[in-house]
Scaffold this motif. Structure first.
Motif, mmCIF file in Angstrom:
data_model
loop_
_atom_site.group_PDB
_atom_site.id
_atom_site.type_symbol
_atom_site.label_atom_id
_atom_site.label_comp_id
_atom_site.label_asym_id
_atom_site.label_seq_id
_atom_site.Cartn_x
_atom_site.Cartn_y
_atom_site.Cartn_z
ATOM 1 N N ALA A 82 52.214 43.664 29.959
ATOM 2 C CA ALA A 82 52.975 43.132 31.095
ATOM 3 C C ALA A 82 52.635 43.893 32.372
ATOM 4 C CB ALA A 82 54.468 43.205 30.812
ATOM 5 N N ASP A 83 52.521 45.224 32.283
ATOM 6 C CA ASP A 83 52.143 46.022 33.453
ATOM 7 C C ASP A 83 50.754 45.649 33.946
ATOM 8 O OD1 ASP A 83 54.498 47.372 33.635
ATOM 9 O OD2 ASP A 83 53.773 49.225 32.714
ATOM 10 N N THR A 84 49.824 45.475 33.012
ATOM 11 C CA THR A 84 48.463 45.100 33.379
ATOM 12 C C THR A 84 48.439 43.731 34.039
ATOM 13 O OG1 THR A 84 47.589 46.403 31.547
ATOM 14 C CG2 THR A 84 46.123 44.747 32.509
ATOM 15 N N GLN A 85 49.179 42.783 33.492
ATOM 16 C CA GLN A 85 49.221 41.440 34.071
ATOM 17 C C GLN A 85 49.859 41.465 35.460
ATOM 18 O OE1 GLN A 85 47.721 38.718 32.793
ATOM 19 N NE2 GLN A 85 48.217 37.799 34.757
ATOM 20 N N ARG A 86 50.922 42.231 35.619
ATOM 21 C CA ARG A 86 51.580 42.358 36.921
ATOM 22 C C ARG A 86 50.609 42.946 37.947
ATOM 23 N NH1 ARG A 86 55.491 45.595 35.443
ATOM 24 N NH2 ARG A 86 56.568 43.910 34.392
ATOM 25 N N PHE A 87 49.846 43.958 37.539
ATOM 26 C CA PHE A 87 48.875 44.572 38.446
ATOM 27 C C PHE A 87 47.781 43.569 38.806
ATOM 28 C CE2 PHE A 87 44.988 46.908 39.345
ATOM 29 C CZ PHE A 87 45.428 47.791 40.321
ATOM 30 N N MET A 88 47.306 42.821 37.839
ATOM 31 C CA MET A 88 46.248 41.844 38.101
ATOM 32 C C MET A 88 46.731 40.723 39.026
ATOM 33 S SD MET A 88 43.636 43.048 36.624
ATOM 34 C CE MET A 88 42.484 41.691 36.639
ATOM 35 N N ASN A 89 48.017 40.408 38.965
ATOM 36 C CA ASN A 89 48.564 39.386 39.852
ATOM 37 C C ASN A 89 48.718 39.878 41.288
ATOM 38 O OD1 ASN A 89 48.731 37.515 37.799
ATOM 39 N ND2 ASN A 89 50.858 37.977 37.326
ATOM 40 N N THR A 90 48.844 41.177 41.467
ATOM 41 C CA THR A 90 49.082 41.712 42.809
ATOM 42 C C THR A 90 47.868 42.409 43.412
ATOM 43 O OG1 THR A 90 49.936 43.775 41.875
ATOM 44 C CG2 THR A 90 51.540 42.033 42.370
ATOM 45 N N HIS A 91 46.778 42.551 42.666
ATOM 46 C CA HIS A 91 45.584 43.239 43.166
ATOM 47 C C HIS A 91 44.328 42.456 42.798
ATOM 48 C CE1 HIS A 91 48.554 46.430 43.210
ATOM 49 N NE2 HIS A 91 47.772 47.097 44.031
ATOM 50 N N ARG A 92 43.279 42.718 43.551
ATOM 51 C CA ARG A 92 41.969 42.145 43.226
ATOM 52 C C ARG A 92 40.920 43.243 43.381
ATOM 53 N NH1 ARG A 92 38.750 41.330 47.551
ATOM 54 N NH2 ARG A 92 39.734 41.304 49.587
ATOM 55 N N TRP A 93 39.819 43.082 42.657
ATOM 56 C CA TRP A 93 38.744 44.062 42.672
ATOM 57 C C TRP A 93 37.751 43.690 43.768
ATOM 58 C CZ3 TRP A 93 37.822 48.762 41.308
ATOM 59 C CH2 TRP A 93 36.513 49.239 41.244
ATOM 60 N N ASP A 94 37.448 44.646 44.645
ATOM 61 C CA ASP A 94 36.467 44.438 45.708
ATOM 62 C C ASP A 94 35.133 44.983 45.220
ATOM 63 O OD1 ASP A 94 35.051 44.087 48.018
ATOM 64 O OD2 ASP A 94 36.141 45.589 49.185
ATOM 65 N N GLU A 95 34.220 44.080 44.909
ATOM 66 C CA GLU A 95 32.915 44.475 44.360
ATOM 67 C C GLU A 95 32.118 45.316 45.339
ATOM 68 O OE1 GLU A 95 31.569 44.057 41.382
ATOM 69 O OE2 GLU A 95 33.196 42.867 40.552
ATOM 70 N N GLN A 96 32.184 44.962 46.608
ATOM 71 C CA GLN A 96 31.377 45.655 47.605
ATOM 72 C C GLN A 96 31.794 47.114 47.751
ATOM 73 O OE1 GLN A 96 31.531 43.821 51.424
ATOM 74 N NE2 GLN A 96 29.873 45.044 52.256
ATOM 75 N N ASN A 97 33.099 47.374 47.862
ATOM 76 C CA ASN A 97 33.590 48.742 48.068
ATOM 77 C C ASN A 97 33.977 49.450 46.777
ATOM 78 O OD1 ASN A 97 33.298 48.447 50.860
ATOM 79 N ND2 ASN A 97 35.329 47.509 51.020
ATOM 80 N N GLN A 98 33.995 48.704 45.664
ATOM 81 C CA GLN A 98 34.346 49.262 44.360
ATOM 82 C C GLN A 98 35.751 49.883 44.344
ATOM 83 O OE1 GLN A 98 32.195 49.151 41.479
ATOM 84 N NE2 GLN A 98 31.335 47.597 42.823
ATOM 85 N N VAL A 99 36.717 49.131 44.904
ATOM 86 C CA VAL A 99 38.111 49.583 44.916
ATOM 87 C C VAL A 99 39.021 48.396 44.635
ATOM 88 C CG1 VAL A 99 37.761 51.495 46.527
ATOM 89 C CG2 VAL A 99 38.322 49.225 47.411
ATOM 90 N N TRP A 100 40.244 48.696 44.191
ATOM 91 C CA TRP A 100 41.266 47.665 44.022
ATOM 92 C C TRP A 100 41.953 47.458 45.357
ATOM 93 C CZ3 TRP A 100 41.720 44.618 39.940
ATOM 94 C CH2 TRP A 100 41.187 45.059 38.727
ATOM 95 N N ILE A 101 42.181 46.198 45.735
ATOM 96 C CA ILE A 101 42.841 45.859 46.999
ATOM 97 C C ILE A 101 44.077 45.043 46.682
ATOM 98 C CG2 ILE A 101 42.626 44.612 49.179
ATOM 99 C CD1 ILE A 101 39.649 45.162 49.078
ATOM 100 N N GLU A 102 45.181 45.417 47.319
ATOM 101 C CA GLU A 102 46.426 44.687 47.088
ATOM 102 C C GLU A 102 46.358 43.340 47.795
ATOM 103 O OE1 GLU A 102 51.233 45.309 47.397
ATOM 104 O OE2 GLU A 102 49.896 46.728 48.393
ATOM 105 N N ARG A 103 46.783 42.306 47.071
ATOM 106 C CA ARG A 103 46.803 40.961 47.654
ATOM 107 C C ARG A 103 48.010 40.837 48.567
ATOM 108 N NH1 ARG A 103 44.796 36.990 42.875
ATOM 109 N NH2 ARG A 103 43.395 38.490 41.935
ATOM 110 N N ARG A 104 47.821 40.223 49.705
ATOM 111 C CA ARG A 104 48.916 40.006 50.639
ATOM 112 C C ARG A 104 49.754 38.824 50.158
ATOM 113 N NH1 ARG A 104 49.978 43.502 54.658
ATOM 114 N NH2 ARG A 104 50.921 41.737 55.648
ATOM 115 N N SER A 105 51.070 39.037 50.110
ATOM 116 C CA SER A 105 51.946 37.924 49.696
ATOM 117 C C SER A 105 52.194 37.040 50.903
ATOM 118 C CB SER A 105 53.262 38.461 49.154
ATOM 119 O OG SER A 105 53.987 39.063 50.188
#
Length: 145
Positions: free
Chosen positions: A118-141
């Protein structure tokens, strides 16, 4: 529902329906229980005198030349306070409360397999992986825009 007269009529009707028990009081009864019908009508008339319906934003706004009452914050101030709070806090479903960001994450060894999923799914719903910078970015609601 874009007609301001229709909305004002609906607002008045709702007030009349919710305050119908108040109108049944006699003049000799104590008014400490709530506002009288006359007071409610005066408040409504004052509101309609100082506000207009804005079709573009679908909200009531102050008419030009009218100052808001003392102590009332502007919409911009309220949004700034909300955004500042959201920068430092996140909602925790487990405790049903806001938690400050920056605290230590819960130990994964104490979580069950379902809780970790559930924690992993919640994180995946609120973040995306930026391939170029190799970091997780929070999605804007959509509500914070």
């Amino acid at each position: 529902m874009r007609n301001p007269h229709l909305i004002a009529t609906l607002l008045a009707s709702c007030l009349a329906l919710t305050l119908s028990p108040v109108s049944a009081r006699t003049a000799g009864e104590d008014t400490a229980a709530g506002p009288s019908r006359v007071q409610v009508k005066m408040e409504r008339d004052e509101f309609l005198r100082t506000h207009r319906w804005d079709d573009a934003s679908a909200t009531w706004v102050l008419k030009s030349g009218v100052e808001p009452p003392q102590g009332v914050k502007s919409r911009a101030e309220m949004k700034a306070e909300r955004d500042e709070f959201l920068k430092g806090h996140r909602w925790d479903d487990r405790s049903s409360s806001w938690k400050p960001i920056g605290g230590s994450p819960p130990p994964t060894s104490t979580l069950s397999r379902e809780q970790r999923r559930a924690d992993t799914q919640r994180f995946m719903n609120t973040h995306r992986w930026d391939e170029q910078n190799q970091v997780w970015i929070e999605r804007r609601s959509k509500t914070s825009q």
